[in-house]
Write a protein that holds these residues in place. Structure first.
Motif, PDB file in Angstrom:
ATOM      1  N   ARG A  11       0.835  -1.204   0.000  1.00 58.83           N
ATOM      2  CA  ARG A  11       0.000   0.000   0.000  1.00 58.83           C
ATOM      3  C   ARG A  11       0.871   1.257   0.000  1.00 58.83           C
ATOM      4  NH1 ARG A  11      -4.624   1.492   4.553  1.00 58.83           N
ATOM      5  NH2 ARG A  11      -5.358   3.428   3.550  1.00 58.83           N
ATOM      6  N   GLY A  12       1.942   1.235   0.783  1.00 58.87           N
ATOM      7  CA  GLY A  12       2.861   2.374   0.784  1.00 58.87           C
ATOM      8  C   GLY A  12       3.587   2.540  -0.537  1.00 58.87           C
ATOM      9  N   ARG A  13       3.919   1.421  -1.176  1.00 62.50           N
ATOM     10  CA  ARG A  13       4.580   1.495  -2.480  1.00 62.50           C
ATOM     11  C   ARG A  13       3.668   2.116  -3.523  1.00 62.50           C
ATOM     12  NH1 ARG A  13       4.469  -1.429  -6.909  1.00 62.50           N
ATOM     13  NH2 ARG A  13       3.069  -2.954  -5.923  1.00 62.50           N
ATOM     14  N   ARG A  14       2.378   1.733  -3.510  1.00 61.96           N
ATOM     15  CA  ARG A  14       1.429   2.317  -4.462  1.00 61.96           C
ATOM     16  C   ARG A  14       1.209   3.802  -4.203  1.00 61.96           C
ATOM     17  NH1 ARG A  14      -1.258  -2.709  -3.506  1.00 61.96           N
ATOM     18  NH2 ARG A  14      -2.645  -1.652  -1.999  1.00 61.96           N
ATOM     19  N   ALA A  15       1.232   4.187  -2.929  1.00 62.25           N
ATOM     20  CA  ALA A  15       1.055   5.601  -2.600  1.00 62.25           C
ATOM     21  C   ALA A  15       2.229   6.433  -3.099  1.00 62.25           C
ATOM     22  CB  ALA A  15       0.892   5.762  -1.086  1.00 62.25           C
ATOM     23  N   LEU A  16       3.441   5.909  -2.995  1.00 66.97           N
ATOM     24  CA  LEU A  16       4.608   6.635  -3.504  1.00 66.97           C
ATOM     25  C   LEU A  16       4.617   6.682  -5.033  1.00 66.97           C
ATOM     26  CD1 LEU A  16       7.463   5.425  -1.121  1.00 66.97           C
ATOM     27  CD2 LEU A  16       6.247   7.598  -1.090  1.00 66.97           C
ATOM     28  N   GLU A  17       4.125   5.622  -5.668  1.00 67.82           N
ATOM     29  CA  GLU A  17       4.072   5.619  -7.131  1.00 67.82           C
ATOM     30  C   GLU A  17       3.088   6.654  -7.655  1.00 67.82           C
ATOM     31  OE1 GLU A  17       3.183   1.681  -8.304  1.00 67.82           O
ATOM     32  OE2 GLU A  17       5.229   0.920  -8.004  1.00 67.82           O
ATOM     33  N   ARG A  18       2.002   6.875  -6.931  1.00 64.84           N
ATOM     34  CA  ARG A  18       1.037   7.896  -7.355  1.00 64.84           C
ATOM     35  C   ARG A  18       1.615   9.295  -7.262  1.00 64.84           C
ATOM     36  NH1 ARG A  18      -2.747   4.509  -4.556  1.00 64.84           N
ATOM     37  NH2 ARG A  18      -2.501   5.795  -2.689  1.00 64.84           N
ATOM     38  N   LYS A  19       2.567   9.503  -6.355  1.00 62.04           N
ATOM     39  CA  LYS A  19       3.165  10.823  -6.181  1.00 62.04           C
ATOM     40  C   LYS A  19       4.341  11.074  -7.124  1.00 62.04           C
ATOM     41  CE  LYS A  19       1.915  11.370  -1.302  1.00 62.04           C
ATOM     42  NZ  LYS A  19       2.421  11.654   0.070  1.00 62.04           N
ATOM     43  N   GLU A  20       4.829  10.038  -7.775  1.00 62.99           N
ATOM     44  CA  GLU A  20       5.975  10.204  -8.664  1.00 62.99           C
ATOM     45  C   GLU A  20       5.590  11.023  -9.895  1.00 62.99           C
ATOM     46  OE1 GLU A  20       7.368   6.359  -9.634  1.00 62.99           O
ATOM     47  OE2 GLU A  20       8.347   6.014  -7.693  1.00 62.99           O
ATOM     48  N   PRO A  21       6.566  11.743 -10.477  1.00 58.61           N
ATOM     49  CA  PRO A  21       6.279  12.492 -11.708  1.00 58.61           C
ATOM     50  C   PRO A  21       5.889  11.551 -12.845  1.00 58.61           C
ATOM     51  CG  PRO A  21       8.333  13.234 -10.716  1.00 58.61           C
ATOM     52  CD  PRO A  21       7.935  11.988  -9.983  1.00 58.61           C
ATOM     53  N   LYS A  22       4.929  11.994 -13.660  1.00 54.47           N
ATOM     54  CA  LYS A  22       4.439  11.197 -14.775  1.00 54.47           C
ATOM     55  C   LYS A  22       4.451  12.059 -16.029  1.00 54.47           C
ATOM     56  CE  LYS A  22       1.268   8.707 -11.715  1.00 54.47           C
ATOM     57  NZ  LYS A  22       1.600   9.531 -10.538  1.00 54.47           N
ATOM     58  N   ILE A  23       4.483  11.391 -17.163  1.00 51.89           N
ATOM     59  CA  ILE A  23       4.421  12.114 -18.435  1.00 51.89           C
ATOM     60  C   ILE A  23       3.058  12.774 -18.588  1.00 51.89           C
ATOM     61  CG2 ILE A  23       4.522  11.867 -20.941  1.00 51.89           C
ATOM     62  CD1 ILE A  23       6.483   9.597 -20.549  1.00 51.89           C
ATOM     63  N   PHE A  24       2.001  12.040 -18.280  1.00 50.68           N
ATOM     64  CA  PHE A  24       0.643  12.587 -18.271  1.00 50.68           C
ATOM     65  C   PHE A  24       0.172  12.582 -16.823  1.00 50.68           C
ATOM     66  CE2 PHE A  24       1.242  10.669 -22.461  1.00 50.68           C
ATOM     67  CZ  PHE A  24       0.910  11.735 -23.283  1.00 50.68           C
ATOM     68  N   GLU A  25       0.150  13.755 -16.219  1.00 54.26           N
ATOM     69  CA  GLU A  25      -0.146  13.866 -14.807  1.00 54.26           C
ATOM     70  C   GLU A  25      -1.616  13.568 -14.521  1.00 54.26           C
ATOM     71  OE1 GLU A  25       1.814  14.303 -12.341  1.00 54.26           O
ATOM     72  OE2 GLU A  25       3.685  14.816 -13.344  1.00 54.26           O
ATOM     73  N   ASN A  26      -1.889  13.196 -13.281  1.00 51.77           N
ATOM     74  CA  ASN A  26      -3.256  12.976 -12.837  1.00 51.77           C
ATOM     75  C   ASN A  26      -3.984  14.313 -12.717  1.00 51.77           C
ATOM     76  OD1 ASN A  26      -2.457  10.291 -12.588  1.00 51.77           O
ATOM     77  ND2 ASN A  26      -1.937  10.540 -10.423  1.00 51.77           N
ATOM     78  N   SER A  27      -5.285  14.245 -12.497  1.00 54.15           N
ATOM     79  CA  SER A  27      -6.066  15.462 -12.275  1.00 54.15           C
ATOM     80  C   SER A  27      -5.579  16.162 -11.012  1.00 54.15           C
ATOM     81  CB  SER A  27      -7.551  15.125 -12.142  1.00 54.15           C
ATOM     82  OG  SER A  27      -8.027  14.524 -13.326  1.00 54.15           O
ATOM     83  N   LYS A  28      -5.453  17.466 -11.088  1.00 49.27           N
ATOM     84  CA  LYS A  28      -4.919  18.223  -9.962  1.00 49.27           C
ATOM     85  C   LYS A  28      -5.886  18.204  -8.779  1.00 49.27           C
ATOM     86  CE  LYS A  28      -1.983  21.399 -12.560  1.00 49.27           C
ATOM     87  NZ  LYS A  28      -1.629  22.821 -12.805  1.00 49.27           N
ATOM     88  N   SER A  29      -5.340  17.924  -7.621  1.00 49.42           N
ATOM     89  CA  SER A  29      -6.124  17.915  -6.388  1.00 49.42           C
ATOM     90  C   SER A  29      -5.898  19.224  -5.625  1.00 49.42           C
ATOM     91  CB  SER A  29      -5.730  16.723  -5.515  1.00 49.42           C
ATOM     92  OG  SER A  29      -6.504  16.692  -4.343  1.00 49.42           O
ATOM     93  N   THR A  30      -6.906  19.632  -4.870  1.00 51.27           N
ATOM     94  CA  THR A  30      -6.870  20.910  -4.157  1.00 51.27           C
ATOM     95  C   THR A  30      -6.969  20.663  -2.660  1.00 51.27           C
ATOM     96  OG1 THR A  30      -8.044  21.898  -6.016  1.00 51.27           O
ATOM     97  CG2 THR A  30      -7.880  23.208  -4.022  1.00 51.27           C
ATOM     98  N   LEU A  31      -6.168  21.389  -1.909  1.00 47.70           N
ATOM     99  CA  LEU A  31      -6.179  21.320  -0.448  1.00 47.70           C
ATOM    100  C   LEU A  31      -6.817  22.583   0.110  1.00 47.70           C
ATOM    101  CD1 LEU A  31      -5.322  20.050   2.278  1.00 47.70           C
ATOM    102  CD2 LEU A  31      -3.137  21.255   2.028  1.00 47.70           C
ATOM    103  N   PHE A  32      -7.792  22.417   1.013  1.00 48.28           N
ATOM    104  CA  PHE A  32      -8.451  23.527   1.694  1.00 48.28           C
ATOM    105  C   PHE A  32      -8.106  23.442   3.184  1.00 48.28           C
ATOM    106  CE2 PHE A  32     -10.907  22.663  -2.072  1.00 48.28           C
ATOM    107  CZ  PHE A  32     -11.259  23.914  -2.553  1.00 48.28           C
ATOM    108  N   PHE A  33      -7.555  24.511   3.719  1.00 46.05           N
ATOM    109  CA  PHE A  33      -7.247  24.545   5.145  1.00 46.05           C
ATOM    110  C   PHE A  33      -7.329  25.990   5.635  1.00 46.05           C
ATOM    111  CE2 PHE A  33      -3.357  25.270   2.945  1.00 46.05           C
ATOM    112  CZ  PHE A  33      -2.546  26.036   3.749  1.00 46.05           C
ATOM    113  N   LYS A  34      -7.458  26.160   6.947  1.00 44.99           N
ATOM    114  CA  LYS A  34      -7.653  27.481   7.540  1.00 44.99           C
ATOM    115  C   LYS A  34      -6.573  27.760   8.575  1.00 44.99           C
ATOM    116  CE  LYS A  34     -11.237  25.338  10.414  1.00 44.99           C
ATOM    117  NZ  LYS A  34     -12.659  25.393  10.802  1.00 44.99           N
TER     118      LYS A  34
END
Length: 305
Positions: A11-34
């Motif tokens: 599970r940790g390996r898959r999480a790091l693979e999702r964060k790695e740079p890609k040629i075609f990036e995933n949809s941009k995610s947004t963080l909301f905090f106060k």
């Protein structure tokens, strides 16, 4: 020295693979905090903007004592933890009441930030009517002279476009177009309005389109910006060669959009060209005495008679 994180589980390996740079990036995610001090208006704006950005959005419920314009390390840590490249931060103070900061990151570092003050806010709860479905890509409409006054305002427009555009798609269905966001800039203020698209019968194949306000509505005043240098911004826009579409040779388009193609052929030998056979063009072989074979046959028939 930079610490290298090694995954201990699949599970940790898959999480790091999702964060790695890609040629075609995933949809941009947004963080909301106060921040440490917030108002009811700022909290409600963050909640409703988070609703519009779902499912590519994450919201922190706890307060975080940070100041993005003074120290970007906290923002970079939070966005890296949530794997987000866009963020919206809200706070409230006597010097800057109802403060809202919109920013984006490149290579895990803050690229651009713009600070706005909330002058007027109309919640989605105060507007009657049905809302757009969750996860719908909005249609953005920019207007006003504010975004064309100088280079900094053009960069702010690009930041807002990057923040609200949603996922990248190849085709758009007419029936799936439900959300229209109007962003108007004038006199140092930005007016954001959200509408729901209603398609009604018109007596033809093309429906009659109407816009119905669904909220939220925001009147923002531009306070300050922190934009990246031209070199860094140009590097952030660079695309790898494999991501660019391959150019088709010998294909062009004219001013009317017609597709034109060029075909390369070998040199033709017209002596071997097969033409249509006609009796008038048929060659007749010569006879020894200088007359044609057809004339000799005619003379023989005359003699027999």
């Amino acid at each position: 020295m930079q610490r290298i994180v090694k995954p201990k589980t699949q599970r940790g390996r898959r999480a790091l693979e999702r964060k790695e740079p890609k040629i075609f990036e995933n949809s941009k995610s947004t963080l909301f905090f106060k921040g440490g001090n917030t108002s009811q208006t700022v909290t409600q704006v963050l909640k409703e903007m988070h609703t519009l950005k779902k499912p590519h959005a994450t919201m922190f419920g706890k307060k975080n004592a940070t100041r993005p314009f003074e120290d970007q390390s906290t923002v970079e840590f939070f966005t890296s933890k949530s794997d987000s490249s866009l963020f919206m931060y809200g706070c409230h103070s006597k010097k800057r009441p109802n403060n809202l900061v919109i920013g984006r990151l490149y290579d895990s570092q803050v690229l651009d930030m713009a600070e706005f003050g909330i002058d007027k806010f109309v919640s989605m709860k105060d507007v009657e009517g049905q809302k757009a479905s969750m996860g719908i890509k909005p249609c953005l409409v920019f207007s006003g002279d504010l975004f064309e006054e100088n280079d900094d305002n053009r960069r702010v427009k690009n930041l807002l476009l990057d923040f609200f555009r949603g996922p990248t798609v190849d085709n758009v269905s007419l029936s799936g177009l439900e959300h229209v966001m109007s962003i108007h800039g004038a006199n140092g203020k930005v007016y954001i309005r959200n509408f729901r698209v209603l398609m009604k019968k018109s007596g033809s194949k093309t429906p009659r389109v109407e816009l119905q306000s669904m909220g939220p509505s925001l009147d923002l005043s531009l306070r300050r910006t922190r934009l990246a240098s031209d070199d860094l911004f140009k590097r952030a826009l660079k695309k790898p060669a494999t991501a660019k579409p391959k150019k088709k040779k010998n294909v062009s388009h004219d001013d009317l959009g017609n597709k034109l193609g060029r075909i390369h052929m070998n040199t033709q030998d017209f002596a071997k060209l097969q033409a249509r056979k006609l009796k008038g063009l048929k060659r007749k072989g010569p006879v020894a005495n200088g007359t044609d074979a057809g004339d000799e046959s005619k003379k023989q028939k005359v003699d027999e008679t």
